[in-house]
Design a protein around this motif. Structure first.
Motif, PDB file in Angstrom:
ATOM      1  N   ILE A  24       0.826  -1.122   0.125  1.00 39.29           N
ATOM      2  CA  ILE A  24       0.014   0.169   0.445  1.00 39.29           C
ATOM      3  C   ILE A  24       1.063   1.212  -0.184  1.00 39.29           C
ATOM      4  O   ILE A  24       1.773   1.517   1.049  1.00 39.29           O
ATOM      5  CB  ILE A  24      -1.079   0.631   1.263  1.00 39.29           C
ATOM      6  CG1 ILE A  24      -1.905  -1.012   1.451  1.00 39.29           C
ATOM      7  CG2 ILE A  24      -1.609   1.291   1.423  1.00 39.29           C
ATOM      8  CD1 ILE A  24      -2.624  -1.226   2.654  1.00 39.29           C
ATOM      9  N   ILE A  25       0.879   2.526  -1.082  1.00 38.82           N
ATOM     10  CA  ILE A  25       1.624   2.972  -0.531  1.00 38.82           C
ATOM     11  C   ILE A  25       0.191   4.462  -1.110  1.00 38.82           C
ATOM     12  O   ILE A  25      -1.314   4.034  -1.810  1.00 38.82           O
ATOM     13  CB  ILE A  25       2.334   3.351  -2.312  1.00 38.82           C
ATOM     14  CG1 ILE A  25       1.073   3.340  -3.431  1.00 38.82           C
ATOM     15  CG2 ILE A  25       3.349   1.998  -2.769  1.00 38.82           C
ATOM     16  CD1 ILE A  25       2.638   3.714  -4.602  1.00 38.82           C
ATOM     17  N   LEU A  26       0.836   5.273  -0.648  1.00 34.97           N
ATOM     18  CA  LEU A  26      -0.087   6.684  -0.566  1.00 34.97           C
ATOM     19  C   LEU A  26      -0.721   7.227  -2.166  1.00 34.97           C
ATOM     20  O   LEU A  26       0.645   6.991  -2.783  1.00 34.97           O
ATOM     21  CB  LEU A  26      -0.331   8.253   0.169  1.00 34.97           C
ATOM     22  CG  LEU A  26       0.378   7.553   1.378  1.00 34.97           C
ATOM     23  CD1 LEU A  26       1.587   8.888   2.078  1.00 34.97           C
ATOM     24  CD2 LEU A  26      -0.787   6.793   1.482  1.00 34.97           C
ATOM     25  N   LEU A  49      -7.163   3.009   3.496  1.00 35.83           N
ATOM     26  CA  LEU A  49      -6.115   1.828   4.428  1.00 35.83           C
ATOM     27  C   LEU A  49      -5.994   0.921   5.000  1.00 35.83           C
ATOM     28  O   LEU A  49      -5.911  -0.535   4.114  1.00 35.83           O
ATOM     29  CB  LEU A  49      -4.861   3.149   5.004  1.00 35.83           C
ATOM     30  CG  LEU A  49      -4.260   1.669   5.599  1.00 35.83           C
ATOM     31  CD1 LEU A  49      -3.311   1.604   4.404  1.00 35.83           C
ATOM     32  CD2 LEU A  49      -2.829   3.035   6.639  1.00 35.83           C
ATOM     33  N   VAL A  50      -7.213   0.753   5.437  1.00 36.21           N
ATOM     34  CA  VAL A  50      -7.548  -0.857   6.133  1.00 36.21           C
ATOM     35  C   VAL A  50      -8.230  -1.852   5.579  1.00 36.21           C
ATOM     36  O   VAL A  50      -7.716  -2.734   5.770  1.00 36.21           O
ATOM     37  CB  VAL A  50      -8.522  -0.081   7.846  1.00 36.21           C
ATOM     38  CG1 VAL A  50      -9.231  -1.977   8.403  1.00 36.21           C
ATOM     39  CG2 VAL A  50      -7.887   0.174   8.631  1.00 36.21           C
ATOM     40  N   ASP A 109       0.158  -7.533  10.899  1.00 39.80           N
ATOM     41  CA  ASP A 109       1.580  -8.024  10.557  1.00 39.80           C
ATOM     42  C   ASP A 109       2.186  -7.553   9.654  1.00 39.80           C
ATOM     43  O   ASP A 109       2.485  -8.456   8.893  1.00 39.80           O
ATOM     44  CB  ASP A 109       1.740  -9.399  10.779  1.00 39.80           C
ATOM     45  CG  ASP A 109       2.948 -10.373  11.061  1.00 39.80           C
ATOM     46  OD1 ASP A 109       3.622  -9.382  11.730  1.00 39.80           O
ATOM     47  OD2 ASP A 109       3.227 -10.810  11.018  1.00 39.80           O
ATOM     48  N   LEU A 110       2.383  -6.531   9.327  1.00 38.19           N
ATOM     49  CA  LEU A 110       2.801  -5.911   8.241  1.00 38.19           C
ATOM     50  C   LEU A 110       4.311  -4.836   7.998  1.00 38.19           C
ATOM     51  O   LEU A 110       4.570  -4.350   9.489  1.00 38.19           O
ATOM     52  CB  LEU A 110       2.192  -4.825   7.275  1.00 38.19           C
ATOM     53  CG  LEU A 110       0.485  -5.035   7.171  1.00 38.19           C
ATOM     54  CD1 LEU A 110      -0.478  -4.593   6.583  1.00 38.19           C
ATOM     55  CD2 LEU A 110       0.280  -6.066   6.007  1.00 38.19           C
ATOM     56  N   LYS A 112      -4.636  -6.862   2.793  1.00 34.59           N
ATOM     57  CA  LYS A 112      -5.508  -8.043   2.322  1.00 34.59           C
ATOM     58  C   LYS A 112      -4.505  -9.891   2.395  1.00 34.59           C
ATOM     59  O   LYS A 112      -3.442  -8.944   3.478  1.00 34.59           O
ATOM     60  CB  LYS A 112      -6.033  -8.884   0.669  1.00 34.59           C
ATOM     61  CG  LYS A 112      -6.928  -7.569  -0.014  1.00 34.59           C
ATOM     62  CD  LYS A 112      -8.141  -7.835   0.572  1.00 34.59           C
ATOM     63  CE  LYS A 112      -9.351  -6.732   0.105  1.00 34.59           C
ATOM     64  NZ  LYS A 112     -10.921  -6.506   0.257  1.00 34.59           N
ATOM     65  N   PRO A 113      -4.770 -10.785   2.125  1.00 38.60           N
ATOM     66  CA  PRO A 113      -3.821 -11.647   2.538  1.00 38.60           C
ATOM     67  C   PRO A 113      -2.425 -11.596   1.971  1.00 38.60           C
ATOM     68  O   PRO A 113      -1.468 -11.765   2.556  1.00 38.60           O
ATOM     69  CB  PRO A 113      -4.590 -13.160   2.716  1.00 38.60           C
ATOM     70  CG  PRO A 113      -6.432 -12.459   2.215  1.00 38.60           C
ATOM     71  CD  PRO A 113      -5.886 -11.489   2.091  1.00 38.60           C
TER      72      PRO A 113
END
Length: 385
Positions: free
Chosen positions: A114-116, A151-152, A191-192, A156-157
């Protein structure tokens, strides 16, 4: 030191590439790449000369010279709220390389990051180079606020990484400790990994406080990397010097090994590391004057554009770029082409190529040059319509 008379335009026309003076026809003003027009600090020049006087340019330690690692750790601890040790620092060939190495370390083919949106194009490039898939989290182009609900929802997995830009390029937003803690909580819950690009973290205005991500909370320390570089603060982009910082020494050791920095395959020029170390240890007075000049430049460009009906400027909290909104209905690409052809000024379009889909309708203007150049450049832009 930071006047128009201090700029060596002949040298810039020979050496300033990346969309700047050396790449454009005579008569065109480049307000493009985020690179200062001013010469670097004399302390850095002298430090390089002193280092090579004995005639030896030998291999350095694979992870970086001790003095470089110490200077970076001390800088983050005294200026940015960190408690890094020198062992938490790895010298790399620019902040950009650090971003690519981190993406390669964290992501396997098919993993998501995930980026902005908008954000500098290197975030997307680094993820894709590692075989990952980019997911865009919207950022408000006026306030810089991150859409946390989105964002949330993006997690995903296959999501493995959140990458942030703080201070934000191109919006100039400095994220508060509370915002950074929220990111850390989300990352810990899922857990990222988190990568925080902090290359702009020296250039902050109005005495605003900056917090390095890794030390805003215990959660932030656990699975995070910080990227830092010297090209913005000290004008030494051509030396290709940066650093990756990680609070967990075991993780950094594994990262160093898997990035091939434990052999002569990788490693960083010792001369570049000396320049970086001298910058942080001896060139702070120069930098403080530079920062003062940049804040004056920011205010000048903001005021000039505020009187225009063509562009509506933002007032950046950091960086030396503005990201004004186009008000005449043109696309960013068409606007930039018109300004180049009719006004003889080069600026960067807020296009998907450079900053993502969320950048459309804006342009980026760099103001790390003399006030005379800025006044002429902004006048040409606004009068070309």
């Amino acid at each position: 030191m930071f006047t128009n008379n201090d700029i060596n335009f002949e040298a810039l026309k020979r050496k300033a590439y990346n969309g700047r003076w050396a790449t454009l026809d005579d008569g065109i003003i480049p307000l493009t790449a985020a690179d200062p027009d001013f010469r670097t600090a004399p302390e850095i020049e002298q430090g390089i000369i002193d280092y090579i006087k004995d005639g030896y340019l030998s291999y350095g330690p694979f992870s970086g010279l001790p003095e470089f690692k110490q200077s970076v750790a001390t800088h983050f601890n005294t200026e940015k709220g960190g408690t890094f040790s020198p062992e938490n620092v790895l010298a790399v060939n620019s902040a950009a390389q650090g971003m690519f190495l981190i993406a390669s370390y964290v992501l396997k083919s098919g993993d998501e990051a995930i980026i902005l949106d908008p954000v500098d194009f290197l975030f997307k490039k680094s993820v894709e180079a590692a075989g990952g898939t980019v997911k865009l989290c919207p950022v408000d182009t006026v306030s810089g606020a991150i859409d946390f609900e989105k964002l949330v929802a993006l997690i995903k997995p296959k999501t493995k990484l959140i990458s942030i830009c703080n201070p934000h390029n191109p919006l100039g937003k400095v994220y508060s400790k509370e915002i950074l803690r929220k990111i850390a909580e989300i990352a810990a819950t899922h857990d990222l990994w988190v990568m925080s690009d902090e290359i702009w973290s020296d250039i902050i205005y109005d005495n605003r406080k900056f917090h390095t991500y890794s030390f805003v909370s215990e959660a932030a320390k656990k699975k995070s990397f910080t990227v830092y570089g010297f090209s913005k603060s000290f004008g030494i982009a051509g030396l290709r010097i940066g650093a990756v910082l990680c609070h967990d020494q075991e993780i950094l050791a594994d990262f160093t090994e898997k990035s091939n920095f434990n052999s002569t395959i990788e490693g960083v020029s010792t001369l570049s590391q000396i320049a970086g170390s001298v910058a942080l240890e001896k060139a702070k007075p120069w930098f403080n004057e530079f920062l003062n000049q940049l804040q004056q430049n920011r205010d000048l460009v903001f005021n000039l554009l505020s009187r225009s009906e063509i562009l509506t400027p933002n007032l950046p909290e950091a960086t030396f770029v503005l990201f004004p909104k186009i008000e005449n209905g043109m696309s960013a690409e068409r606007f930039v082409q018109h300004v180049l052809e009719q006004g003889k000024v080069a600026i960067v379009p807020g296009s998907e190529r450079w900053f993502g889909r969320g950048a459309e309708g804006h342009v980026r203007i760099c103001f790390s040059t003399s006030q005379e150049i800025l006044e002429e450049g902004i006048t040409r832009i606004t009068s070309s319509f």
